[in-house]
Design a protein around this motif. Structure first.
Motif, PDB file in Angstrom:
ATOM      1  N   THR A   1       0.898  -1.279   0.001  1.00 51.83           N
ATOM      2  CA  THR A   1       0.237   0.006   0.076  1.00 51.83           C
ATOM      3  C   THR A   1       0.880   1.303  -0.031  1.00 51.83           C
ATOM      4  OG1 THR A   1      -1.741  -1.166   1.498  1.00 51.83           O
ATOM      5  CG2 THR A   1      -1.824   1.253   1.249  1.00 51.83           C
TER       6      THR A   1
ATOM      7  N   ALA B   1      -7.032  -4.903  -1.681  1.00 51.26           N
ATOM      8  CA  ALA B   1      -7.026  -4.742  -0.405  1.00 51.26           C
ATOM      9  C   ALA B   1      -6.834  -6.041   0.506  1.00 51.26           C
ATOM     10  CB  ALA B   1      -8.139  -3.966   0.051  1.00 51.26           C
TER      11      ALA B   1
ATOM     12  N   GLU C   1      -9.194   2.579  -0.407  1.00 47.25           N
ATOM     13  CA  GLU C   1      -7.814   2.828  -0.338  1.00 47.25           C
ATOM     14  C   GLU C   1      -7.381   3.753   0.845  1.00 47.25           C
ATOM     15  OE1 GLU C   1      -7.048   4.462  -4.396  1.00 47.25           O
ATOM     16  OE2 GLU C   1      -7.195   2.251  -5.268  1.00 47.25           O
TER      17      GLU C   1
ATOM     18  N   THR D   1      -7.146   1.391   3.830  1.00 43.58           N
ATOM     19  CA  THR D   1      -5.858   0.380   3.690  1.00 43.58           C
ATOM     20  C   THR D   1      -4.872   1.163   4.033  1.00 43.58           C
ATOM     21  OG1 THR D   1      -7.250  -0.790   1.791  1.00 43.58           O
ATOM     22  CG2 THR D   1      -4.896  -1.358   2.128  1.00 43.58           C
TER      23      THR D   1
END
Length: 297
Positions: free
Chosen positions: A2, A90, A57, A60
């Motif tokens: 990430t 994810a 996002e 995450t």
């Protein structure tokens, strides 16, 4: 991995947490049209999908930054998440983080499964629902076999609608004994003893789902070690108790984590009542609370 979004982690003066997070973003579209579901065949607009992707996002990124805490994450979307690339990504990314103990999602498994080869199978898990009439059972079973071949932990279940009983029996017969088949009581339905016995023959733990559980004034782990988070980062103790505890992204929720009794008279959803301290379900599902796999199954 990430991308670092600059989101805050734990401050040095804060105690580390062992936290279970139930995340539900704005996604509300599904590729199935189950008659008992209000989100059947609902379509999100491109703008809604972009908003859901950005929210996920962001979440995450936050989870990746929580190096001082231990996290377990269950995605509980109103719609079907795994047909969207950002949910698949994810799960893979979170599963590979050392401080994430478990990451799981509720899914109809209508998507492909090959992407799970990139996940850490010690951490990733699926809570899979079979919907008779929406997918041929042979196709569904083929997907389950793919999960088994990949070594991905999973449970499989059905909604206890009377019309589903024969299909559920066929499913139980086709699944290996090592796969737990759960049955959710249908919303608003009462089961007489004969009906309950038929479902219990498939799921020996059906009794926990058969009737709502008294919860008012009883201790619950939600709001202390379990929280619910929406796409904006609003933190609540669970999906069913609306007053907020703060926001995930400014860290304000942490000061409000504390033991507290449930304010609702009853709890009738597994993702809620499994956390009641008055029930023994943390022992029943030890090691598999998020993916709904009983201990030792």
């Amino acid at each position: 991995m990430t991308v670092d979004l600059g989101l805050p982690g734990r401050r040095p003066d804060e105690h580390p947490l062992d936290l279970t997070v139930l995340y539900r973003g704005p996604l509300a579209s599904c590729d199935y049209d189950c008659p008992y579901c209000p989100f059947a065949k609902r379509r999100d607009s491109p703008e809604q999908l972009r908003a859901d992707r950005a929210a996920l996002e962001r979440f995450t990124g936050w989870a990746a930054a929580q190096h001082g805490d231990t996290l377990s994450v269950l995605f509980t979307p109103w719609g079907e998440g795994l047909v969207r690339s950002w949910y698949r990504r994810a799960l893979v990314e979170l599963s590979r983080l050392a401080h994430v103990r478990r990451v799981a999602i509720q899914t109809n498994l209508s998507c492909r499964t090959d992407w799970l080869a990139d996940a850490d199978t010690d951490a990733v898990a699926l809570w899979v629902t079979y919907h008779p009439g929406q997918v041929p059972i042979e196709r569904f079973l083929a997907r389950i076999r793919e999960l088994t071949a990949l070594g991905v932990r999973h449970s499989v279940g059905v909604v206890g609608e009377p019309a589903h009983l024969d299909a559920a029996r066929r499913l139980r017969e086709a699944l290996p004994d090592t796969t737990y088949l759960w049955v959710n009581a249908a919303d608003g339905r009462s089961y007489d003893d004969t009906e309950a016995a038929a479902w219990t023959a498939l799921d020996p733990l059906f009794g926990w789902s058969r009737e709502p559980h008294p919860s008012g004034g009883r201790p619950c782990r939600t709001g202390e070690s379990v929280i619910s988070v929406d796409g904006d980062g609003t933190v609540r103790r669970c999906h069913f108790v609306r007053p907020p505890l703060g926001n995930l992204y400014d860290g304000s929720y942490r000061a409000h984590l504390a033991p507290r009794p449930c304010p609702l008279p009853v709890c009738d959803c597994h993702i809620g009542y499994v956390h009641l301290e008055s029930l023994p379900l943390y022992d029943v599902f030890a090691g598999g609370v998020l993916e709904r796999i009983p201990h030792g199954w």
